[in-house]
Design a protein around this motif. Structure first.
Motif, PDB file in Angstrom:
ATOM      1  N   VAL A 107       0.830  -1.202   0.000  1.00  0.00           N
ATOM      2  CA  VAL A 107       0.000   0.000   0.000  1.00  0.00           C
ATOM      3  C   VAL A 107       0.869   1.258   0.000  1.00  0.00           C
ATOM      4  O   VAL A 107       0.601   2.223  -0.727  1.00  0.00           O
ATOM      5  CB  VAL A 107      -0.966  -0.005   1.213  1.00  0.00           C
ATOM      6  N   LEU A 108       1.919   1.263   0.811  1.00  0.00           N
ATOM      7  CA  LEU A 108       2.817   2.416   0.873  1.00  0.00           C
ATOM      8  C   LEU A 108       3.420   2.752  -0.495  1.00  0.00           C
ATOM      9  O   LEU A 108       3.649   3.920  -0.813  1.00  0.00           O
ATOM     10  CB  LEU A 108       3.949   2.142   1.869  1.00  0.00           C
ATOM     11  N   ALA A 109       3.662   1.731  -1.293  1.00  0.00           N
ATOM     12  CA  ALA A 109       4.283   1.935  -2.606  1.00  0.00           C
ATOM     13  C   ALA A 109       3.447   2.842  -3.505  1.00  0.00           C
ATOM     14  O   ALA A 109       3.967   3.468  -4.427  1.00  0.00           O
ATOM     15  CB  ALA A 109       4.518   0.590  -3.292  1.00  0.00           C
ATOM     16  N   HIS A 110       2.136   2.921  -3.226  1.00  0.00           N
ATOM     17  CA  HIS A 110       1.249   3.755  -4.045  1.00  0.00           C
ATOM     18  C   HIS A 110       1.232   5.211  -3.597  1.00  0.00           C
ATOM     19  O   HIS A 110       0.479   6.021  -4.139  1.00  0.00           O
ATOM     20  CB  HIS A 110      -0.170   3.182  -4.020  1.00  0.00           C
ATOM     21  N   ALA A 111       2.058   5.563  -2.626  1.00  0.00           N
ATOM     22  CA  ALA A 111       2.119   6.944  -2.150  1.00  0.00           C
ATOM     23  C   ALA A 111       2.859   7.842  -3.130  1.00  0.00           C
ATOM     24  O   ALA A 111       2.721   9.068  -3.088  1.00  0.00           O
ATOM     25  CB  ALA A 111       2.791   6.999  -0.781  1.00  0.00           C
ATOM     26  N   TRP A 112       3.650   7.249  -4.025  1.00  0.00           N
ATOM     27  CA  TRP A 112       4.444   8.031  -4.965  1.00  0.00           C
ATOM     28  C   TRP A 112       4.115   7.627  -6.396  1.00  0.00           C
ATOM     29  O   TRP A 112       3.953   6.438  -6.704  1.00  0.00           O
ATOM     30  CB  TRP A 112       5.942   7.803  -4.710  1.00  0.00           C
ATOM     31  N   ALA A 113       4.021   8.608  -7.270  1.00  0.00           N
ATOM     32  CA  ALA A 113       3.753   8.339  -8.685  1.00  0.00           C
ATOM     33  C   ALA A 113       4.953   7.629  -9.304  1.00  0.00           C
ATOM     34  O   ALA A 113       6.091   7.753  -8.820  1.00  0.00           O
ATOM     35  CB  ALA A 113       3.493   9.648  -9.421  1.00  0.00           C
ATOM     36  N   LYS A 168       0.213  17.822 -18.284  1.00  0.00           N
ATOM     37  CA  LYS A 168      -1.144  17.333 -18.038  1.00  0.00           C
ATOM     38  C   LYS A 168      -1.908  17.098 -19.337  1.00  0.00           C
ATOM     39  O   LYS A 168      -2.925  16.399 -19.341  1.00  0.00           O
ATOM     40  CB  LYS A 168      -1.906  18.322 -17.155  1.00  0.00           C
ATOM     41  N   PHE A 169      -1.429  17.682 -20.430  1.00  0.00           N
ATOM     42  CA  PHE A 169      -2.140  17.549 -21.696  1.00  0.00           C
ATOM     43  C   PHE A 169      -1.319  16.831 -22.767  1.00  0.00           C
ATOM     44  O   PHE A 169      -1.727  16.761 -23.917  1.00  0.00           O
ATOM     45  CB  PHE A 169      -2.554  18.934 -22.210  1.00  0.00           C
ATOM     46  N   THR A 170      -0.158  16.314 -22.388  1.00  0.00           N
ATOM     47  CA  THR A 170       0.668  15.543 -23.314  1.00  0.00           C
ATOM     48  C   THR A 170       1.079  14.247 -22.625  1.00  0.00           C
ATOM     49  O   THR A 170       0.813  14.047 -21.436  1.00  0.00           O
ATOM     50  CB  THR A 170       1.934  16.329 -23.718  1.00  0.00           C
ATOM     51  N   VAL A 171       1.741  13.367 -23.378  1.00  0.00           N
ATOM     52  CA  VAL A 171       2.277  12.136 -22.791  1.00  0.00           C
ATOM     53  C   VAL A 171       3.794  12.164 -22.892  1.00  0.00           C
ATOM     54  O   VAL A 171       4.349  12.877 -23.734  1.00  0.00           O
ATOM     55  CB  VAL A 171       1.718  10.879 -23.494  1.00  0.00           C
ATOM     56  N   ARG A 172       4.460  11.418 -22.029  1.00  0.00           N
ATOM     57  CA  ARG A 172       5.930  11.427 -22.041  1.00  0.00           C
ATOM     58  C   ARG A 172       6.500  10.623 -23.202  1.00  0.00           C
ATOM     59  O   ARG A 172       7.530  10.967 -23.753  1.00  0.00           O
ATOM     60  CB  ARG A 172       6.475  10.888 -20.719  1.00  0.00           C
ATOM     61  N   ARG A 173       5.796   9.514 -23.546  1.00  0.00           N
ATOM     62  CA  ARG A 173       6.260   8.669 -24.650  1.00  0.00           C
ATOM     63  C   ARG A 173       5.052   8.216 -25.460  1.00  0.00           C
ATOM     64  O   ARG A 173       3.918   8.191 -24.982  1.00  0.00           O
ATOM     65  CB  ARG A 173       7.012   7.432 -24.126  1.00  0.00           C
ATOM     66  N   VAL A 175      -5.844  12.609 -20.445  1.00  0.00           N
ATOM     67  CA  VAL A 175      -7.074  13.267 -20.871  1.00  0.00           C
ATOM     68  C   VAL A 175      -7.454  12.874 -22.295  1.00  0.00           C
ATOM     69  O   VAL A 175      -6.592  12.671 -23.152  1.00  0.00           O
ATOM     70  CB  VAL A 175      -6.920  14.810 -20.753  1.00  0.00           C
ATOM     71  N   LYS A 176      -8.768  12.748 -22.531  1.00  0.00           N
ATOM     72  CA  LYS A 176      -9.306  12.276 -23.811  1.00  0.00           C
ATOM     73  C   LYS A 176     -10.401  13.239 -24.283  1.00  0.00           C
ATOM     74  O   LYS A 176     -10.933  14.024 -23.478  1.00  0.00           O
ATOM     75  CB  LYS A 176      -9.917  10.879 -23.630  1.00  0.00           C
ATOM     76  N   PRO A 177     -10.775  13.194 -25.567  1.00  0.00           N
ATOM     77  CA  PRO A 177     -11.895  14.025 -26.025  1.00  0.00           C
ATOM     78  C   PRO A 177     -13.182  13.770 -25.235  1.00  0.00           C
ATOM     79  O   PRO A 177     -13.978  14.686 -25.028  1.00  0.00           O
ATOM     80  CB  PRO A 177     -12.049  13.607 -27.491  1.00  0.00           C
ATOM     81  N   PRO A 208      -8.084  12.609 -15.745  1.00  0.00           N
ATOM     82  CA  PRO A 208      -8.483  11.456 -14.926  1.00  0.00           C
ATOM     83  C   PRO A 208      -7.644  11.226 -13.675  1.00  0.00           C
ATOM     84  O   PRO A 208      -8.166  10.835 -12.639  1.00  0.00           O
ATOM     85  CB  PRO A 208      -8.360  10.270 -15.896  1.00  0.00           C
ATOM     86  N   ARG A 209      -6.347  11.483 -13.803  1.00  0.00           N
ATOM     87  CA  ARG A 209      -5.482  11.222 -12.652  1.00  0.00           C
ATOM     88  C   ARG A 209      -4.244  12.100 -12.728  1.00  0.00           C
ATOM     89  O   ARG A 209      -3.680  12.295 -13.806  1.00  0.00           O
ATOM     90  CB  ARG A 209      -5.078   9.748 -12.617  1.00  0.00           C
ATOM     91  N   THR A 210      -3.825  12.638 -11.596  1.00  0.00           N
ATOM     92  CA  THR A 210      -2.613  13.454 -11.534  1.00  0.00           C
ATOM     93  C   THR A 210      -1.768  13.003 -10.354  1.00  0.00           C
ATOM     94  O   THR A 210      -2.209  12.200  -9.520  1.00  0.00           O
ATOM     95  CB  THR A 210      -2.958  14.951 -11.350  1.00  0.00           C
ATOM     96  N   LYS A 211      -0.564  13.541 -10.262  1.00  0.00           N
ATOM     97  CA  LYS A 211       0.300  13.213  -9.127  1.00  0.00           C
ATOM     98  C   LYS A 211      -0.352  13.601  -7.804  1.00  0.00           C
ATOM     99  O   LYS A 211      -0.238  12.907  -6.803  1.00  0.00           O
ATOM    100  CB  LYS A 211       1.635  13.960  -9.257  1.00  0.00           C
ATOM    101  N   ALA A 212      -1.040  14.748  -7.832  1.00  0.00           N
ATOM    102  CA  ALA A 212      -1.617  15.271  -6.597  1.00  0.00           C
ATOM    103  C   ALA A 212      -2.962  14.652  -6.247  1.00  0.00           C
ATOM    104  O   ALA A 212      -3.380  14.696  -5.087  1.00  0.00           O
ATOM    105  CB  ALA A 212      -1.763  16.790  -6.691  1.00  0.00           C
ATOM    106  N   SER A 213      -3.656  14.076  -7.242  1.00  0.00           N
ATOM    107  CA  SER A 213      -4.998  13.553  -6.980  1.00  0.00           C
ATOM    108  C   SER A 213      -5.275  12.307  -7.815  1.00  0.00           C
ATOM    109  O   SER A 213      -5.255  12.360  -9.044  1.00  0.00           O
ATOM    110  CB  SER A 213      -6.046  14.625  -7.291  1.00  0.00           C
ATOM    111  N   VAL A 214      -5.558  11.214  -7.138  1.00  0.00           N
ATOM    112  CA  VAL A 214      -5.888   9.976  -7.849  1.00  0.00           C
ATOM    113  C   VAL A 214      -7.260  10.078  -8.500  1.00  0.00           C
ATOM    114  O   VAL A 214      -7.595   9.308  -9.403  1.00  0.00           O
ATOM    115  CB  VAL A 214      -5.854   8.762  -6.900  1.00  0.00           C
ATOM    116  N   ASN A 215      -8.082  11.024  -8.035  1.00  0.00           N
ATOM    117  CA  ASN A 215      -9.409  11.225  -8.609  1.00  0.00           C
ATOM    118  C   ASN A 215      -9.405  12.264  -9.724  1.00  0.00           C
ATOM    119  O   ASN A 215     -10.460  12.611 -10.258  1.00  0.00           O
ATOM    120  CB  ASN A 215     -10.401  11.650  -7.515  1.00  0.00           C
ATOM    121  N   GLY A 216      -8.234  12.760 -10.042  1.00  0.00           N
ATOM    122  CA  GLY A 216      -8.110  13.713 -11.137  1.00  0.00           C
ATOM    123  C   GLY A 216      -8.512  15.123 -10.756  1.00  0.00           C
ATOM    124  O   GLY A 216      -8.771  15.428  -9.588  1.00  0.00           O
ATOM    125  N   GLU A 217      -8.553  15.989 -11.742  1.00  0.00           N
ATOM    126  CA  GLU A 217      -8.936  17.375 -11.523  1.00  0.00           C
ATOM    127  C   GLU A 217      -9.538  17.962 -12.782  1.00  0.00           C
ATOM    128  O   GLU A 217      -9.332  17.446 -13.884  1.00  0.00           O
ATOM    129  CB  GLU A 217      -7.732  18.211 -11.085  1.00  0.00           C
TER     130      GLU A 217
END
Length: 325
Positions: free
Chosen positions: A14-20, A158-163, A173-175, A195-204
């Motif tokens: 569970v602790l492992a999910h504390a960090w992105a 937040k609006f692009t992907v790394r790879r 994020v999607k259309p 849908p999901r960010t580092k700061a919020s698993v519920n997105g923003e």
């Protein structure tokens, strides 16, 4: 306490999910540097964890000047995260460490610091637009992403992907995550749910509203949608590529903007040097109407050069005068 081995393992899981995941990758580099430091100083393994306040202060002071200040901070928190994950006590002399991290930032080499970038203003974005082909799938996607992040005051990540291979509809994020709403004043706004960010698993939710002028994010989005028809559950700024779709990566986004900014600067530079308009237009692969608009926009800057070179003024007039009907 009658806790089984499985119970104890569950704590770590569970602790492992504390960090992105991206944060863990950065922290892993810090752990490597820390253990190399300990090995070079012949620090016994049992003293690596729990790490004493003195050891961590020595670690930070040793690498100060060799890395950027923010990187050293990340390395310190990487060691901290590893020890928390393994239920090892973490105790520092906080005032001393805070001072050391500040000193590390001050001691960082100039080469380790990023150069200040030109700020993105409405005028600058307008110039970039003039050097993008909005009928091109990639350029349509890039300009829509640029205006969205600008007017939503959002980070590009937040609006692009790394790879290209990591697009995940549950994270990115999607259309289908785009909708129209009204704010409390009854003004229409466009909302994007990340849908999901580092700061919020519920997105923003991130918003922008229609703007006047060529940098209007709504017009840029409409153009992107018309040119690319991004799939509802694909990446928001996916663009046509070789019969399929590609998600817009941050690298490609920045690469295309750098190229457009360079073209904007080089075009004006060539004109100011007195190169014939035909040559500059061909070199930049400009469409006739776009090139004419560019000349009108920069006529005031070019005026002294045209006055000194009559042939240049004559050529400018020939390009910009409306056709005789």
């Amino acid at each position: 306490m009658n806790l089984s081995t499985a119970n104890l393992q569950r704590i770590e899981e569970v602790l492992a999910h504390a960090w992105a995941k991206s944060t863990c990758k950065s922290y892993s580099s810090g752990l490597l540097v820390f253990h190399v430091f300990c090995d070079k100083k012949s620090i016994p393994e049992p003293q690596h964890a729990p790490a004493s306040s003195l050891l961590m202060s020595s670690f930070v002071s040793t690498i100060a000047g060799a890395y950027a200040g923010q990187m050293i901070t990340n390395y310190l928190y990487g060691v901290r995260a590893w020890q928390i994950l393994h239920s090892v006590a973490w105790c520092l002399n906080e005032p001393e460490m805070e001072a050391l991290l500040k000193a590390a930032t001050n001691l960082a080499l100039a080469s380790s610091k990023r150069k200040k970038r030109q700020p993105y203003t409405i005028n600058f974005i307008t110039v970039l637009q003039e050097n993008l082909n909005l009928d091109d799938p990639l350029d349509a996607s890039v300009f829509a992403c640029l205006t969205t992040t600008f007017y939503a005051a959002a980070r590009v990540g937040k609006f692009t992907v790394r790879r290209l291979d990591i697009f995940d509809p549950h994270i990115h994020v999607k259309p289908s995550d785009k909708c129209h709403e009204e704010d409390r004043n009854g003004l229409a706004v466009t909302t994007f749910h990340i849908p999901r960010t580092k700061a919020s698993v519920n997105g923003e939710d991130i918003y922008w509203a229609r703007q006047d002028g060529p940098t209007d994010p709504e017009a840029a989005w409409d153009n992107h949608e018309s040119v690319n028809q991004p799939p509802a559950n694909g990446h928001l700024f996916a663009y046509h590529f070789k019969g399929g779709y590609r998600p817009l990566t941050k690298t490609k986004f920045l690469e295309r903007l750098r190229s457009a900014a360079h073209d904007a600067g080089s075009t004006l530079e060539y004109l100011l040097r007195g190169l014939p308009f035909d040559v500059v237009k061909a070199k930049g692969r400009w469409a006739s109407n776009v090139f004419t608009l560019y000349l009108w926009k920069h006529a005031q800057i070019m005026a002294p050069y045209m006055q000194a070179t009559p042939q240049l003024h004559e050529s400018f007039a020939r390009y910009t005068m409306p056709p005789i009907r």
